[in-house]
Write an enzyme that holds these catalytic residues in place. Structure first.
Site, PDB file in Angstrom:
ATOM      1  N   ASP A  92       0.859  -1.175   0.000  1.00 47.86           N
ATOM      2  CA  ASP A  92       0.000   0.000   0.000  1.00 47.86           C
ATOM      3  C   ASP A  92       0.903   1.235   0.000  1.00 47.86           C
ATOM      4  O   ASP A  92       2.097   1.153   0.261  1.00 47.86           O
ATOM      5  CB  ASP A  92      -0.946  -0.034   1.219  1.00 47.86           C
ATOM      6  CG  ASP A  92      -2.193   0.819   0.988  1.00 47.86           C
ATOM      7  OD1 ASP A  92      -2.188   1.657   0.074  1.00 47.86           O
ATOM      8  OD2 ASP A  92      -3.179   0.636   1.731  1.00 47.86           O
TER       9      ASP A  92
ATOM     10  N   GLU B 223     -10.297   7.018   4.518  1.00 52.25           N
ATOM     11  CA  GLU B 223      -9.222   6.503   5.375  1.00 52.25           C
ATOM     12  C   GLU B 223      -9.229   7.176   6.751  1.00 52.25           C
ATOM     13  O   GLU B 223     -10.292   7.436   7.315  1.00 52.25           O
ATOM     14  CB  GLU B 223      -7.874   6.628   4.654  1.00 52.25           C
ATOM     15  CG  GLU B 223      -7.892   5.875   3.307  1.00 52.25           C
ATOM     16  CD  GLU B 223      -6.545   5.769   2.629  1.00 52.25           C
ATOM     17  OE1 GLU B 223      -5.543   5.518   3.303  1.00 52.25           O
ATOM     18  OE2 GLU B 223      -6.509   5.908   1.390  1.00 52.25           O
TER      19      GLU B 223
HETATM   20  C1  BGC Z   1      -5.186   2.910   0.269  1.00 47.88           C
HETATM   21  C2  BGC Z   1      -5.428   1.827  -0.737  1.00 47.88           C
HETATM   22  C3  BGC Z   1      -5.318   2.365  -2.125  1.00 47.88           C
HETATM   23  C4  BGC Z   1      -4.005   3.082  -2.295  1.00 47.88           C
HETATM   24  C5  BGC Z   1      -3.796   3.678  -3.656  1.00 47.88           C
HETATM   25  C6  BGC Z   1      -3.973   3.705  -0.031  1.00 47.88           C
HETATM   26  O1  BGC Z   1      -3.861   4.743   0.851  1.00 47.88           O
HETATM   27  O2  BGC Z   1      -5.062   2.339   1.549  1.00 47.88           O
HETATM   28  O3  BGC Z   1      -6.685   1.258  -0.493  1.00 47.88           O
HETATM   29  O4  BGC Z   1      -5.448   1.325  -3.037  1.00 47.88           O
HETATM   30  O5  BGC Z   1      -3.920   4.126  -1.350  1.00 47.88           O
HETATM   31  O6  BGC Z   1      -4.516   4.841  -3.828  1.00 47.88           O
HETATM   32  C1  BGC Z   2      -3.218  10.857  -2.277  1.00 50.85           C
HETATM   33  C2  BGC Z   2      -4.216   9.897  -2.863  1.00 50.85           C
HETATM   34  C3  BGC Z   2      -3.957   8.521  -2.384  1.00 50.85           C
HETATM   35  C4  BGC Z   2      -3.924   8.532  -0.910  1.00 50.85           C
HETATM   36  C5  BGC Z   2      -3.591   7.197  -0.399  1.00 50.85           C
HETATM   37  C6  BGC Z   2      -3.197  10.757  -0.803  1.00 50.85           C
HETATM   38  O1  BGC Z   2      -2.194  11.562  -0.256  1.00 50.85           O
HETATM   39  O2  BGC Z   2      -3.504  12.168  -2.657  1.00 50.85           O
HETATM   40  O3  BGC Z   2      -4.078   9.907  -4.232  1.00 50.85           O
HETATM   41  O4  BGC Z   2      -4.865   7.591  -2.867  1.00 50.85           O
HETATM   42  O5  BGC Z   2      -2.961   9.453  -0.420  1.00 50.85           O
HETATM   43  O6  BGC Z   2      -3.429   7.216   0.980  1.00 50.85           O
END
Ligand code: BGC
Ligand code: BGC
Length: 836
Positions: A325, A526
């Site tokens: 991740d 998140e």
């Molecule tokens: C998330 C994932 C996601 C990845 C890519 C991460 O922060 O936990 O679920 O696939 O970002 O955007």
């Molecule tokens: C980004 C997102 C990403 C995410 C994952 C963010 O900082 O802007 O594109 O999916 O982090 O955690």
């Protein structure tokens, strides 16, 4: 000897096996001595002829240099990688994160998505600079439809889909999503999330189908099948995409529902509850697994050789690849985003490396392979897994992304038949919690007032992971082809000769027959969605006020609740005649009116179908509450009223179990800095984060010291007035529990001189309160306990619901002091703020 020590350590915490933290100890010898319990099953792969691609994998591998191999394992992000980087290095894959678009343009057209896919692909097969012509692949978070793309169909988030109990419809949703993704030239989706969420305070609860593994398992099978198609011949065709079951494993079971937190389940529970989505998703043939940010008994999964290698690969026999991740490898102790052989050694295959750190990460891995720190066998295994999946998805045979069967078929994006599937899912996901005197379904020829800030707000009804990462900052005009809940109501009512009036604040020109109030959570993703308890609109019950004012005017009230999780809405339930949970329905808001209104002749248009796939809390502090845990939720798992059911909900008790509320301190520092906080030191504009027991930044230094027990004290030296420290969380923390007359910020301090110290608290930019520490402590230089009433901060504008910095200290001059036991707590008797 080694395995004996391991099992003793494991027994101490009630798990079967642990991996050593330090990579130097994880040799292949110890791997063979770890026993994985038999309940972890062998995957029943649907692929009948697995051998077909192996000779090709070997032939490809035999010709590759170390540099080319390592490049297969690096996954940069489109904001931080160029087509020229791709030509130079030939990365195995790349991604766009949530809210990341070609050319950084939110309104990029499908053609622009294809153009980027084509350029990246052509650069990857161009061997002029790197000698490699292996095609790259693009991964994206199409987690409720192709949600980063303007105009795509947005399906309900997973929590709503769980309420449908309809695996066949899930498969159709997945098939439609795969097509929309393919139309933009993309090969791979980071979905499904198969988390089994136990504590709904977690900000990703809506990404989960259910608190119950049975639904998650069944759905995982259906969605993987829909995304990848029939993979029995070993091929994913170009109408389908590679799927990822995520986040392995235990993300839904962290302590207190903390995002990226620690899962304390026993291994058997980890398997029975949290791993079921993997068992079924992998049995359906999912070709990739994403490692989770969370820890299991304190060990980060990205670094867990036991779970990634011993369990998933060796025991279960998973032969696809494990992707990390978002810089998740950098969180393993001893790793940084740009240097982490530990992850590969533990069994991670692809590093998600979204920042410019992909470059040193790649260079370091090359060095580590060349030095032997990373065995060639492990590198080859990881690369083989990536190549195997590429062969299975036909990347070596298919034409380039611009020329595949669906590419450029822009009619696929937001296609009517996909929207119809989404609308059906919206209808089936609605759960009715209350329907007194059978107010619903409503007659469509009524005069309807539609109120609430969710009524005509497609961004709000779609939640996080919608065009932007957090799902915020969108307008209705960002959703061409979509329908708000209000628009759906308006169409239904007007077609039947009724009237619909939209009024967010509930004011009206002519008294309506009925009011539909659409309200609920504001989008988040998140950790931003983590909450301290499950009370809706704590301290600020605006929606309740709206419901009450309509009711007071004698208008029957139907509440439509937009939410990513069950929340304590008992007062709102009492103030409504009918209450329907719509979850996060996505772009087809019309599905709500389909069910709320009857046919013109009064018969049911569509049944009220959904059943709770999560227990509904009886109290703001009843978290977690899950099926079978012996607690009494307000509405049990499986609850959901149907039309025709004569089951009036009596007025509910709104009192709150404050004993539960009173429990516990929110600890900031006690022997170590507690999650989610980190300790940041700033000196003359430079910053550093405390990651070990010492930190120095310019003239500022901190080290841990012993007072009562080891390391329970921070010994701090400010060399000048430009030095300061603060505790910090990148996500706002809700500390409203301490907003009582007895709530204090408490800590112990010892200092040698009075040097005009300031203590402050912050709830984001421009939201800060500063106090003179001298108002709260005495002049002597012994240890003393300080308790600063939180009202002092609140009086100066701090919102305790959104705390980023619970405590910061600065001084007028150089000074030395010690701190220990820092926390939010409640004292016996209320304390007033001095001077107030
Ligand atoms: C998330 C994932 C996601 C990845 C890519 C991460 O922060 O936990 O679920 O696939 O970002 O955007
Ligand atoms: C980004 C997102 C990403 C995410 C994952 C963010 O900082 O802007 O594109 O999916 O982090 O955690």
């Amino acid at each position: 000897m080694k395995s004996f020590t391991l099992s003793v350590a494991a027994a101490a915490i009630g798990v079967t096996a642990l991996t050593a933290c330090s990579t130097s100890e994880t040799d292949s010898q110890s791997a063979n001595t770890v026993t994985v319990p038999d309940y972890w099953p062998q995957i029943q792969s649907p692929i009948t002829n697995k051998q077909a691609v192996e000779a090709k994998v070997e032939a490809l591998l035999a010709d590759m240099t170390v540099e080319q191999k390592v490049a297969q394992l690096i996954q940069p992000e489109i904001r931080d990688v160029t087509v020229e980087d791709m030509r130079r290095y030939g990365f195995g894959s790349y991604l766009n994160g949530g809210g990341s678009f070609p050319g950084a343009n939110k309104h990029a057209t499908p053609q622009e998505w294809i153009d980027l896919a084509e350029a990246m692909y052509q650069a990857s097969i161009d061997d002029s600079l790197d000698g490699s012509s292996i095609p790259t692949m693009w991964g994206t978070d199409a987690v409720h439809g192709h949600n980063n793309v303007i105009g795509a169909t947005l399906f309900p988030h997973n929590i709503g889909l769980g309420a449908m109990r309809d695996p066949a419809l899930i498969e159709e949703i997945a098939t439609a999503t795969a097509k929309e993704v393919r139309a933009t030239g993309i090969d791979w989706i980071f979905a499904p999330t198969v988390a089994v969420v136990r504590d709904d305070r977690w900000g990703r609860t809506y990404e989960s189908y259910s608190e119950d593994p049975a639904i998650v398992g069944e759905y995982a099978r259906a969605i993987v099948t829909g995304l990848q198609g029939d993979i029995s011949d070993g091929n994913i065709d170009d109408q389908h995409v590679i799927s990822t079951v995520k986040h392995f494993v235990g993300d839904g079971g962290t302590d207190k529902g903390d995002d990226q937190g620690n899962n304390l389940a026993s291994e058997k529970e980890l398997f029975d509850i949290h791993a079921q989505g993997y068992v079924h998703g992998l049995n359906a043939g999912s070709q990739s697994v994403m490692a989770s940010f969370n820890s299991w008994h304190g060990e980060k999964i990205h670094g867990s050789k036991y779970l990634l290698t011993d369990v998933l690969k060796d025991k279960m026999g998973f032969d696809g690849f494990v992707v990390g991740d978002w810089n998740g490898h950098g969180q393993i102790p001893g790793c940084t985003n740009d240097n982490c052989p530990q992850a590969l050694l533990a069994g991670l295959d692809v590093y998600m490396a979204p920042t410019p750190t992909w470059r040193p990460l790649m260079e370091n891995l090359i060095t580590q392979v060349n030095s032997g720190e990373i065995p060639m066998a492990r590198l080859d295994d990881a690369v083989s897994r990536v190549l195997r999946v590429k062969l299975r998805v036909g990347l070596f045979d298919l034409p380039s992304p611009a020329n595949r069967s669906l590419s450029g078929d822009i009619s696929v994006i937001g296609a009517d038949e996909h929207r119809e599937i989404a609308r059906e899912a919206v209808r089936k996901s609605l759960v009715m919690l209350k329907n007194n005197q059978q107010l619903l379904p409503l007659a469509p020829n009524s005069r309807v007032l539609v109120a609430g800030d969710g009524a005509h707000n497609i961004g709000k009804q779609s939640g996080g992971w919608t065009i932007t990462w957090q799902g915020t900052g969108n307008e209705n005009s960002d959703f061409p082809g979509a329908t708000s809940i209000y628009t759906g109501i308006e169409q239904t009512v007007e077609a039947a000769g009724g009237e619909a009036e939209l009024s967010v604040n509930g004011s009206f020109t002519e008294k309506p027959d009925v009011a539909i109030v659409v309200f609920g959570e504001t989008p988040y993703a998140e950790g931003n969605g983590d909450i301290a308890n499950v009370e809706y609109q704590r301290g600020d019950k605006q929606d309740l006020a709206l419901l009450k004012s309509l009711k007071a005017q004698g208008i029957p009230v139907v509440s439509v609740f937009i939410t990513g999780r069950p929340l304590w809405v008992t007062p709102e339930l009492n103030a409504s005649d009918a209450f329907v949970v719509a979850w996060l329905p996505g772009s087809e808001g019309g599905g709500v009116a389909d069910v709320l209104f009857s046919k013109p002749d009064g018969s049911v248009n569509y049944p009220m179908h959904g059943k709770l796939s999560f227990s509904w809390p009886a109290d703001p502090f009843q978290n977690p509450v899950n099926r079978g845990d012996g607690k009494q939720p307000l509405f049990a798992y499986d609850y959901g009223l149907s039309y025709g059911e004569n089951a009036d909900l009596p007025q509910l008790d709104e009192s709150v179990n404050s004993a539960a509320n009173a429990a516990g301190d929110a600890v900031i520092f006690q022997q170590s800095v507690q999650q989610p906080w980190s300790l940041i030191a700033t000196s003359a504009g430079e910053q550093g984060a405390m990651n070990s027991n010492v930190l120095s930044v310019n003239t500022l230094s901190i080290r841990t010291a012993d007072r009562h027990v080891q390391e329970d004290t921070l010994q701090i030296e400010f060399g000048s007035s430009e030095d300061s420290i603060r505790f910090f969380s990148p996500f706002p923390e809700d500390l409203l529990d301490y907003a009582v007359p007895t709530g204090v910020l408490a800590f112990d301090i010892q200092r040698s001189a009075t040097t005009g110290m300031t203590v402050s608290m912050s709830c984001g930019d421009g939201c800060e309160a500063e106090l003179a520490l001298d108002d709260f402590i005495t002049a002597d230089n012994n240890w003393q306990s300080v308790a600063i009433p939180l009202s002092c901060f609140v009086d100066k504008g701090v919102n305790l619901r959104e705390i980023y910095v619970p405590m910061a200290l600065s001084a007028e001059d150089a000074t030395e002091f010690k701190l220990s036991d820092i926390r939010f707590t409640r004292v016996e008797t209320p304390v007033a703020c001095p001077g107030s």
